[in-house]
Design an enzyme around this catalytic site. Sequence first.
Site, short mmCIF file in Angstrom:
data_model
loop_
_atom_site.label_atom_id
_atom_site.label_comp_id
_atom_site.label_asym_id
_atom_site.label_seq_id
_atom_site.Cartn_x
_atom_site.Cartn_y
_atom_site.Cartn_z
N GLU A 112 0.83 -1.21 0.00
CA GLU A 112 0.00 0.00 0.00
C GLU A 112 0.86 1.25 0.00
OE1 GLU A 112 -3.07 2.86 0.41
OE2 GLU A 112 -2.88 0.88 -0.53
N HIS A 115 2.62 1.95 -3.29
CA HIS A 115 1.64 2.54 -4.22
C HIS A 115 1.51 4.05 -3.99
CE1 HIS A 115 -1.81 2.96 -6.81
NE2 HIS A 115 -2.57 3.35 -5.81
N HIS A 192 -12.12 5.83 -8.17
CA HIS A 192 -10.65 5.94 -8.16
C HIS A 192 -10.07 5.26 -9.40
CE1 HIS A 192 -6.82 6.80 -6.46
NE2 HIS A 192 -6.50 5.53 -6.21
#
Length: 410
Positions: A112, A115, A192
């Site tokens: 995460e 990213h 998103h």
Amino acid sequence: MDTSSLYDLTPIAWMMAAGVLLALGPLLWVWRRNAGSGPARRLHALTVLTLFLTFDLTLFGAFTRLTDSGLGCPDWPGCYGNASPAGARHEIAMAQAAQPTGPVTHSKAWIEMVHRYLATGVGVLILTLAGATWIVRRRQRRQPAPPLDSAHHHVVLSAWWPAATLVWVCLQGAFGAMTVTWKLFPAIVTMHLMGAIVLLALLCIQAVRYRQVAAQRLPTAVSPALRNGLIATAVLLVLQIALGGWVSTNYAVLACTQFPTCQDSWWPPMNFVQGFEIWRHLGVTGDGRPLDFSALTAIHYAHRLMAYAVFVALGLLAWRLRRLEALRAQANWLAGLALLQLATGLGNVLLGWPLAAAVLHTGGAAALAVVLTWALCESRRESVAAGSAAPIPRAVDNARGTPQPKKATA
């Protein structure tokens, strides 16, 4: 003064620093490789590189979602208030001990945060691109315009597209934050994904425009029917990508594990009302009841039915584009990517949603959006009927929207 109540800006500062460091490498590479080129060619090279890295970021975002790492760090922008998972080892270990297969593990936290670091780096590149374009455009305004009887087209650099891209990447960052803070709310996660597709399209538009400015050429004139076909196929593709995002964010891929039938039926039990109730939390209806399996089936099957229409539309469009030498490359890409989407889509259904096929399916959809945008930018509608005199080329100042008549070339 009690500073304990103030918001800790350290994670944001560290993320910004990480983004700058990640962007420095591509920026230096473009600068050295295109040192002797004109400004339009340098901007084109930077835009193509940013487009490539944004595409990679989209793939990594799909990998993050498909590995259930979206809540690996359940706060934003840091990880348990730290700039990296290394500083949150204790909190992550406690969460992992409480739920060994839950959303928070050390590996998921790193996925995460990587990213987020990559997203910040792309944001820095887009900010640099917008600033550089405004500087070049300002210099162009100070230079005298070519005479109106010039034998060459005067295609003017636009600074509005990079400005729009900069605004959009900021909105995309907000959607990324909401994806985490709203705990994978399906509508937010889907938006998103769609935001990433729009960002890729915006960067593709810039790359094509910079190339046209560098070469001082206009897009290829095509028939109104072909131009309408391009637009209609792009609209169908956008709807299909949105449906695909809705399938993925609701984990409805395995609602049908057969093809071409589903659950031994051509029309299985489906609850479209529940399935397409947009504003609800993951796995439940708007009033908090568990989502019926028939709702997941409806989500999956709607995506499958739309896929048939999109596949046919892409095939027809590729066949028609191949007739034009200037758009043959786009036709070949569309045909190849359509086949890739068919293969990976079938792989997801028949092989139990393997990670590689799922990531490639998202990448194929993003690539199709980029290629269709490329084809749209490299084409323009014919302005005269067949058999009439050839139209006088017109160069358009994209920053002002003012058409400038030019002398037709031989």
